[in-house]
Scaffold this motif. Sequence first.
Motif, PDB file in Angstrom:
ATOM      1  N   THR A  71      -0.163  -1.573  -4.361  1.00 52.60           N
ATOM      2  CA  THR A  71       0.004  -0.176  -3.969  1.00 52.60           C
ATOM      3  C   THR A  71       0.570  -0.122  -2.559  1.00 52.60           C
ATOM      4  O   THR A  71       0.443  -1.056  -1.773  1.00 52.60           O
ATOM      5  CB  THR A  71      -1.346   0.573  -3.993  1.00 52.60           C
ATOM      6  N   TYR A  72       1.195   0.981  -2.252  1.00 57.10           N
ATOM      7  CA  TYR A  72       1.765   1.181  -0.924  1.00 57.10           C
ATOM      8  C   TYR A  72       0.662   1.109   0.133  1.00 57.10           C
ATOM      9  O   TYR A  72       0.846   0.511   1.191  1.00 57.10           O
ATOM     10  CB  TYR A  72       2.479   2.537  -0.863  1.00 57.10           C
ATOM     11  N   GLU A  73      -0.478   1.679  -0.160  1.00 59.36           N
ATOM     12  CA  GLU A  73      -1.596   1.666   0.786  1.00 59.36           C
ATOM     13  C   GLU A  73      -2.067   0.238   1.078  1.00 59.36           C
ATOM     14  O   GLU A  73      -2.298  -0.126   2.231  1.00 59.36           O
ATOM     15  CB  GLU A  73      -2.760   2.498   0.247  1.00 59.36           C
ATOM     16  N   THR A  74      -2.173  -0.591   0.060  1.00 61.87           N
ATOM     17  CA  THR A  74      -2.564  -1.992   0.244  1.00 61.87           C
ATOM     18  C   THR A  74      -1.523  -2.727   1.081  1.00 61.87           C
ATOM     19  O   THR A  74      -1.862  -3.483   1.996  1.00 61.87           O
ATOM     20  CB  THR A  74      -2.728  -2.692  -1.114  1.00 61.87           C
TER      21      THR A  74
ATOM     22  N   THR B 229       0.378   7.415  -7.483  1.00 64.94           N
ATOM     23  CA  THR B 229       0.231   6.245  -6.624  1.00 64.94           C
ATOM     24  C   THR B 229       1.570   5.528  -6.542  1.00 64.94           C
ATOM     25  O   THR B 229       2.171   5.190  -7.560  1.00 64.94           O
ATOM     26  CB  THR B 229      -0.828   5.281  -7.195  1.00 64.94           C
ATOM     27  N   VAL B 230       2.020   5.287  -5.327  1.00 68.28           N
ATOM     28  CA  VAL B 230       3.261   4.562  -5.114  1.00 68.28           C
ATOM     29  C   VAL B 230       2.944   3.079  -5.106  1.00 68.28           C
ATOM     30  O   VAL B 230       1.999   2.639  -4.447  1.00 68.28           O
ATOM     31  CB  VAL B 230       3.933   4.967  -3.779  1.00 68.28           C
ATOM     32  N   GLN B 231       3.732   2.313  -5.850  1.00 66.61           N
ATOM     33  CA  GLN B 231       3.521   0.870  -5.909  1.00 66.61           C
ATOM     34  C   GLN B 231       4.798   0.149  -5.507  1.00 66.61           C
ATOM     35  O   GLN B 231       5.901   0.661  -5.688  1.00 66.61           O
ATOM     36  CB  GLN B 231       3.101   0.443  -7.310  1.00 66.61           C
TER      37      GLN B 231
END
Length: 93
Positions: free
Chosen positions: A15-18, A4-6
């Motif tokens: 997180t990158y997704e958030t 997971t990229v943060q």
Amino acid sequence: MPPTVQIQFADRLVTYETFMTDLTARLARVIKSDAADPEYVSQRTAYSIFGRKNVDRWRRTGKVKPSKRPGKVEYCMADLRLLQRTEQDYLNQ
């Protein structure tokens, strides 16, 4: 499963997704609110929407340039909206 990229901000880690979800939601809101804007507005309309002092300051500092036609001064609405949303330091002019 990929890691997971943060992204680290000053106040929190997300997180990158958030981050991307929040960013796209904000962009969609801005695009929707600007969709009804005309391409150009008269100086009088610009003054009433953004304030006379703001428009005159942006013009004086060269941040916005008016389009002049016989008897009419107009401003690009997209340029005015961008300046409205940009944090500006008025002490360092």
